[in-house]
Design a protein around this motif. Structure first.
Motif, PDB file in Angstrom:
ATOM      1  N   THR A  15      22.795  71.370  36.739  1.00 23.46           N
ATOM      2  CA  THR A  15      22.678  71.285  35.281  1.00 23.46           C
ATOM      3  C   THR A  15      22.217  72.619  34.711  1.00 23.46           C
ATOM      4  O   THR A  15      22.773  73.101  33.717  1.00 23.46           O
ATOM      5  N   ASN A  19      24.371  74.910  32.180  1.00 27.11           N
ATOM      6  CA  ASN A  19      23.823  75.247  30.865  1.00 27.11           C
ATOM      7  C   ASN A  19      23.806  76.754  30.645  1.00 27.11           C
ATOM      8  O   ASN A  19      24.188  77.244  29.580  1.00 27.11           O
ATOM      9  N   GLN A  45      30.198  65.385  38.334  1.00 27.25           N
ATOM     10  CA  GLN A  45      30.775  64.631  37.223  1.00 27.25           C
ATOM     11  C   GLN A  45      29.680  64.278  36.211  1.00 27.25           C
ATOM     12  O   GLN A  45      29.882  64.405  35.003  1.00 27.25           O
ATOM     13  N   ARG A  46      28.511  63.860  36.697  1.00 35.65           N
ATOM     14  CA  ARG A  46      27.392  63.542  35.795  1.00 35.65           C
ATOM     15  C   ARG A  46      26.918  64.779  35.038  1.00 35.65           C
ATOM     16  O   ARG A  46      26.602  64.707  33.854  1.00 35.65           O
ATOM     17  N   VAL A  47      26.858  65.924  35.711  1.00 37.75           N
ATOM     18  CA  VAL A  47      26.447  67.174  35.048  1.00 37.75           C
ATOM     19  C   VAL A  47      27.372  67.448  33.864  1.00 37.75           C
ATOM     20  O   VAL A  47      26.911  67.731  32.755  1.00 37.75           O
ATOM     21  N   GLU A  49      29.497  65.354  32.286  1.00 38.68           N
ATOM     22  CA  GLU A  49      29.599  64.283  31.295  1.00 38.68           C
ATOM     23  C   GLU A  49      28.371  64.165  30.392  1.00 38.68           C
ATOM     24  O   GLU A  49      28.441  63.527  29.351  1.00 38.68           O
ATOM     25  N   LYS A  50      27.260  64.780  30.766  1.00 40.92           N
ATOM     26  CA  LYS A  50      26.080  64.708  29.893  1.00 40.92           C
ATOM     27  C   LYS A  50      25.934  65.939  28.987  1.00 40.92           C
ATOM     28  O   LYS A  50      24.951  66.071  28.284  1.00 40.92           O
ATOM     29  N   THR A  51      26.937  66.792  28.975  1.00 41.95           N
ATOM     30  CA  THR A  51      26.883  67.955  28.095  1.00 41.95           C
ATOM     31  C   THR A  51      27.069  67.519  26.641  1.00 41.95           C
ATOM     32  O   THR A  51      27.697  66.491  26.378  1.00 41.95           O
ATOM     33  N   PRO A  52      26.559  68.296  25.696  1.00 43.92           N
ATOM     34  CA  PRO A  52      26.726  67.951  24.284  1.00 43.92           C
ATOM     35  C   PRO A  52      28.094  68.374  23.729  1.00 43.92           C
ATOM     36  O   PRO A  52      28.381  68.130  22.571  1.00 43.92           O
ATOM     37  N   TYR A  66      38.686  68.776  34.166  1.00 44.67           N
ATOM     38  CA  TYR A  66      37.880  68.678  32.951  1.00 44.67           C
ATOM     39  C   TYR A  66      38.222  69.821  32.006  1.00 44.67           C
ATOM     40  O   TYR A  66      38.475  70.945  32.442  1.00 44.67           O
TER      41      TYR A  66
END
Length: 71
Positions: A15, A19, A45-47, A49-52, A66
């Motif tokens: 993450t 970022n 995938q979680r990293v 999908e949680k982006t703004p 992606y």
């Protein structure tokens, strides 16, 4: 591309790397990124999908493609 070694995973490093990469990209006028992530790589995938940011994905055989847009 970046990889987090197995024994360092689940510590927020992926993450943090994503970022920082997105900050540097935006500062340099880049409007988005693409990523290829294996279906089995749930952590990455979680990293993503949680982006703004606006994100879309498409399954291509054994990997997701992606598209991340910074707008």
């Amino acid at each position: 591309a970046f990889v987090v070694r197995d024994d360092w995973q689940n510590k927020g490093i992926g993450t943090a790397l994503f970022n920082r990469l997105s900050i540097l990209a935006r500062q340099n006028g880049i409007s988005g990124l693409t990523a290829e992530v294996l279906v089995a790589n749930k952590a990455m995938q979680r990293v993503l999908e949680k982006t703004p940011f606006k994100i879309s994905s498409k399954l291509n055989q054994d990997a997701y493609s992606y598209k991340i847009e910074f707008t």
